[in-house]
Design a protein around this motif. Sequence first.
Motif, PDB file in Angstrom:
ATOM      1  N   ALA A  93       0.835  -1.208   0.000  1.00  0.00           N
ATOM      2  CA  ALA A  93       0.000   0.000   0.000  1.00  0.00           C
ATOM      3  C   ALA A  93       0.866   1.252   0.000  1.00  0.00           C
ATOM      4  O   ALA A  93       0.617   2.204  -0.746  1.00  0.00           O
ATOM      5  CB  ALA A  93      -0.925  -0.022   1.217  1.00  0.00           C
ATOM      6  N   LEU A  97       4.071   1.657  -0.963  1.00  0.00           N
ATOM      7  CA  LEU A  97       4.858   1.869  -2.178  1.00  0.00           C
ATOM      8  C   LEU A  97       3.979   2.166  -3.396  1.00  0.00           C
ATOM      9  O   LEU A  97       4.353   2.960  -4.250  1.00  0.00           O
ATOM     10  CB  LEU A  97       5.760   0.650  -2.434  1.00  0.00           C
ATOM     11  CG  LEU A  97       6.907   0.522  -1.417  1.00  0.00           C
ATOM     12  CD1 LEU A  97       7.653  -0.781  -1.590  1.00  0.00           C
ATOM     13  CD2 LEU A  97       7.879   1.678  -1.566  1.00  0.00           C
ATOM     14  N   VAL A  98       2.791   1.534  -3.439  1.00  0.00           N
ATOM     15  CA  VAL A  98       1.872   1.834  -4.553  1.00  0.00           C
ATOM     16  C   VAL A  98       1.406   3.292  -4.472  1.00  0.00           C
ATOM     17  O   VAL A  98       1.320   3.993  -5.478  1.00  0.00           O
ATOM     18  CB  VAL A  98       0.676   0.856  -4.530  1.00  0.00           C
ATOM     19  CG1 VAL A  98      -0.457   1.361  -5.395  1.00  0.00           C
ATOM     20  CG2 VAL A  98       1.122  -0.517  -5.017  1.00  0.00           C
ATOM     21  N   SER A  99       1.128   3.757  -3.244  1.00  0.00           N
ATOM     22  CA  SER A  99       0.739   5.160  -3.081  1.00  0.00           C
ATOM     23  C   SER A  99       1.872   6.078  -3.509  1.00  0.00           C
ATOM     24  O   SER A  99       1.644   7.096  -4.189  1.00  0.00           O
ATOM     25  CB  SER A  99       0.393   5.432  -1.613  1.00  0.00           C
ATOM     26  OG  SER A  99      -0.638   4.588  -1.207  1.00  0.00           O
ATOM     27  N   LEU A 100       3.084   5.726  -3.132  1.00  0.00           N
ATOM     28  CA  LEU A 100       4.240   6.554  -3.527  1.00  0.00           C
ATOM     29  C   LEU A 100       4.418   6.556  -5.039  1.00  0.00           C
ATOM     30  O   LEU A 100       4.762   7.585  -5.623  1.00  0.00           O
ATOM     31  CB  LEU A 100       5.513   6.029  -2.842  1.00  0.00           C
ATOM     32  CG  LEU A 100       5.681   6.414  -1.373  1.00  0.00           C
ATOM     33  CD1 LEU A 100       6.885   5.712  -0.774  1.00  0.00           C
ATOM     34  CD2 LEU A 100       5.849   7.927  -1.248  1.00  0.00           C
ATOM     35  N   GLN A 101       4.157   5.408  -5.662  1.00  0.00           N
ATOM     36  CA  GLN A 101       4.265   5.357  -7.131  1.00  0.00           C
ATOM     37  C   GLN A 101       3.293   6.348  -7.764  1.00  0.00           C
ATOM     38  O   GLN A 101       3.637   7.062  -8.712  1.00  0.00           O
ATOM     39  CB  GLN A 101       3.956   3.941  -7.629  1.00  0.00           C
ATOM     40  CG  GLN A 101       5.065   2.937  -7.364  1.00  0.00           C
ATOM     41  CD  GLN A 101       4.614   1.508  -7.570  1.00  0.00           C
ATOM     42  OE1 GLN A 101       3.489   1.242  -7.975  1.00  0.00           O
ATOM     43  NE2 GLN A 101       5.499   0.566  -7.272  1.00  0.00           N
ATOM     44  N   GLY A 102       2.075   6.397  -7.226  1.00  0.00           N
ATOM     45  CA  GLY A 102       1.092   7.327  -7.755  1.00  0.00           C
ATOM     46  C   GLY A 102       1.495   8.779  -7.539  1.00  0.00           C
ATOM     47  O   GLY A 102       1.316   9.627  -8.407  1.00  0.00           O
ATOM     48  N   LEU A 103       2.052   9.039  -6.368  1.00  0.00           N
ATOM     49  CA  LEU A 103       2.426  10.418  -6.045  1.00  0.00           C
ATOM     50  C   LEU A 103       3.664  10.879  -6.805  1.00  0.00           C
ATOM     51  O   LEU A 103       3.788  12.056  -7.130  1.00  0.00           O
ATOM     52  CB  LEU A 103       2.680  10.537  -4.532  1.00  0.00           C
ATOM     53  CG  LEU A 103       1.452  10.388  -3.639  1.00  0.00           C
ATOM     54  CD1 LEU A 103       1.853  10.330  -2.182  1.00  0.00           C
ATOM     55  CD2 LEU A 103       0.495  11.558  -3.877  1.00  0.00           C
ATOM     56  N   LEU A 104       4.564   9.964  -7.069  1.00  0.00           N
ATOM     57  CA  LEU A 104       5.841  10.343  -7.683  1.00  0.00           C
ATOM     58  C   LEU A 104       5.821  10.263  -9.208  1.00  0.00           C
ATOM     59  O   LEU A 104       6.818  10.597  -9.845  1.00  0.00           O
ATOM     60  CB  LEU A 104       6.970   9.448  -7.140  1.00  0.00           C
ATOM     61  CG  LEU A 104       7.273   9.598  -5.651  1.00  0.00           C
ATOM     62  CD1 LEU A 104       8.361   8.630  -5.228  1.00  0.00           C
ATOM     63  CD2 LEU A 104       7.696  11.013  -5.326  1.00  0.00           C
ATOM     64  N   GLN A 105       4.733   9.803  -9.781  1.00  0.00           N
ATOM     65  CA  GLN A 105       4.717   9.674 -11.243  1.00  0.00           C
ATOM     66  C   GLN A 105       4.813  11.068 -11.876  1.00  0.00           C
ATOM     67  O   GLN A 105       4.422  12.073 -11.266  1.00  0.00           O
ATOM     68  CB  GLN A 105       3.445   8.976 -11.695  1.00  0.00           C
ATOM     69  CG  GLN A 105       2.200   9.788 -11.480  1.00  0.00           C
ATOM     70  CD  GLN A 105       0.980   9.109 -12.041  1.00  0.00           C
ATOM     71  OE1 GLN A 105       1.029   8.533 -13.096  1.00  0.00           O
ATOM     72  NE2 GLN A 105      -0.110   9.175 -11.314  1.00  0.00           N
ATOM     73  N   PRO A 106       5.304  11.150 -13.110  1.00  0.00           N
ATOM     74  CA  PRO A 106       5.458  12.450 -13.755  1.00  0.00           C
ATOM     75  C   PRO A 106       4.105  13.147 -13.884  1.00  0.00           C
ATOM     76  O   PRO A 106       3.087  12.472 -14.068  1.00  0.00           O
ATOM     77  CB  PRO A 106       6.023  12.101 -15.134  1.00  0.00           C
ATOM     78  CG  PRO A 106       6.486  10.712 -15.046  1.00  0.00           C
ATOM     79  CD  PRO A 106       5.753  10.042 -13.965  1.00  0.00           C
ATOM     80  N   PRO A 107       4.082  14.478 -13.809  1.00  0.00           N
ATOM     81  CA  PRO A 107       2.801  15.198 -13.928  1.00  0.00           C
ATOM     82  C   PRO A 107       2.141  14.900 -15.265  1.00  0.00           C
ATOM     83  O   PRO A 107       2.812  14.825 -16.283  1.00  0.00           O
ATOM     84  CB  PRO A 107       3.215  16.667 -13.836  1.00  0.00           C
ATOM     85  CG  PRO A 107       4.591  16.681 -13.313  1.00  0.00           C
ATOM     86  CD  PRO A 107       5.216  15.372 -13.608  1.00  0.00           C
TER      87      PRO A 107
END
Lengths: 375, 191
Positions: free
Chosen positions: A296, A298-308
């Motif tokens: 949960a 790391l998946v949240s971080l992936q969503g937050l850190l993805q390019p704009p």
Amino acid sequence: MRGRIIAIATIALVLISTQGTVANPGGNGDGNRDFVCGGSCHGDPTLSAPSTATISITSGNTAFTGTAYQFDTTIEIDMISHSRILGVFLLSSTNGNGDNPEDHGWNIIQDPSGTNVNYVEVIVPTNGAVSLSWVLTAPEEVGDGDLIVAIHHGAGYENLAYLGVSESHSISINPVPANLPGFALDWIAPNYRVTGDTSPVSVLTQNTTEISVEWKLEGESVSHPATVEAGTDDEWLVHLPATMGDGRIVYQVTTSNGEFDVIQPWLTMGTIPPEFDGNLMGARAQGFAGAFIIIALLVSLQGLLQPPRRKNDLDQTKEAEVAEETPPESVVDKPTFDEDAAYRARLLKYDEHPGLLWDPVDEEWVDDPNYEGDE
Amino acid sequence: MFSQTLHHLVVGLTTGIATLACLCAIAAWVSNYFVGAKNARAHLDTASYIAAIATLPLLPIAVLSGTMSMSDPASDAMSYNKFLFAGLTTGFLASMVIGRWRFGPGVWNDSRLALLQAISAIGALASITVLGSIGAKMTLGESTMDILPFWPAFDDSIVVNGWFSLVLLIIGLVAVVAAFMLGPKVERLPE
């Protein structure tokens, strides 16, 4: 030929290397063992050598039947293996069987490791001297008893198993004076307490009206008095401080009955961690919970850190492709053009041909829709 | 007896493949700092992705065979810790696979996502190293990690109440669902 030489050399190398694994240089662990027999490394004349260690025994030569007796020995050793392990036996004979003092009527209450066996392994300190104590209860029969110390060790890279045996220490076992206070015959000193445990230690005695207890941490020189509470039927509750980690506490009981005061041997009590209270279901649930929480996070971080995503909006490739497929719409207003009126305007009327109109474009006569005549 | 043999076999496969997955992922991240490493990065990415996917079904088999090979599993801190670290390893590896699956091979082209993938790989590698070390301690009595001066003592563990473990499990499940359903929508990144 070359292959044979390599094969023979390999076999020879393997055979030579096995010499180093014949012995048990790491020891066999504490336990109840008899004196070495001829089949073992330390007893085989071709594999063993006599130890040069000095074994001295400093205990008294008198014991009373069924009462506690402390056996003290000091071993000074000048050469030892790299692991510095020394195996020490307390024996009553050296026959190779039935040598344990318990086979001769003695009862081991406590060995130097805090358990109750006749063979212990210790690490020799750099000064080469080891002092060990066994606490036993003397046999019930009056007579003479023998106690012997034997040692096993290695030395350097010589691959020899060393064996040392002390002189027999003779003990005169006398009848107990009437009404001699001491430990109950069936009492076994506790070897360990759980870390942080402050519950009192139960001591069982006989012919005793009062006891006093001194305690100290192992290695300390100054002892402290312990609080003693009388229990029921020759039971005494001794309050010793809690120990933590690897701490070991030693205590000495003095049993009295007004007629005799008997100072008993020092007893040792180690510390063990509390009983583990985990179970399989809990472990599985915790394991899965850990996995899910990490997923949960790391998946949240992936969503937050993805390019704009705005960056993608600048890409007009799709719009351009669609535009290529459909023709552009005219930006000029289309004139309102009435085809029917234009058609009618181009028709010509000739008087000599009433009811008909001439289409100069298609070069044909067409009916005049406005003609109302009947000819 | 069979379960012990099976456990040795599966553990060897799992640790080997997982180590390959993690090392390839870390190398793929490092390759971003080298000019002209695009081809190598593509190979490392593929190897890491396939190895991580292969590890995920092997991990529960390793745990089950280990459980069957013990007379009283999770009754001591060492074996209890194995369950905890197996969970952590699964979490890190699964996150690595999910990240690669959602963003595609272009995940390595974005510096922040590539770093997150590398952190997942390092976490998985550390967890599986600890798992192997505990296993060696239990079977051989020693581990190569003993040489480290700061190696923690695995004869102790964090044990929580059974009901609290269940609550933690439910919270974890809800968190995963929330992360997927309520989190920002993601798109595959261009290679």
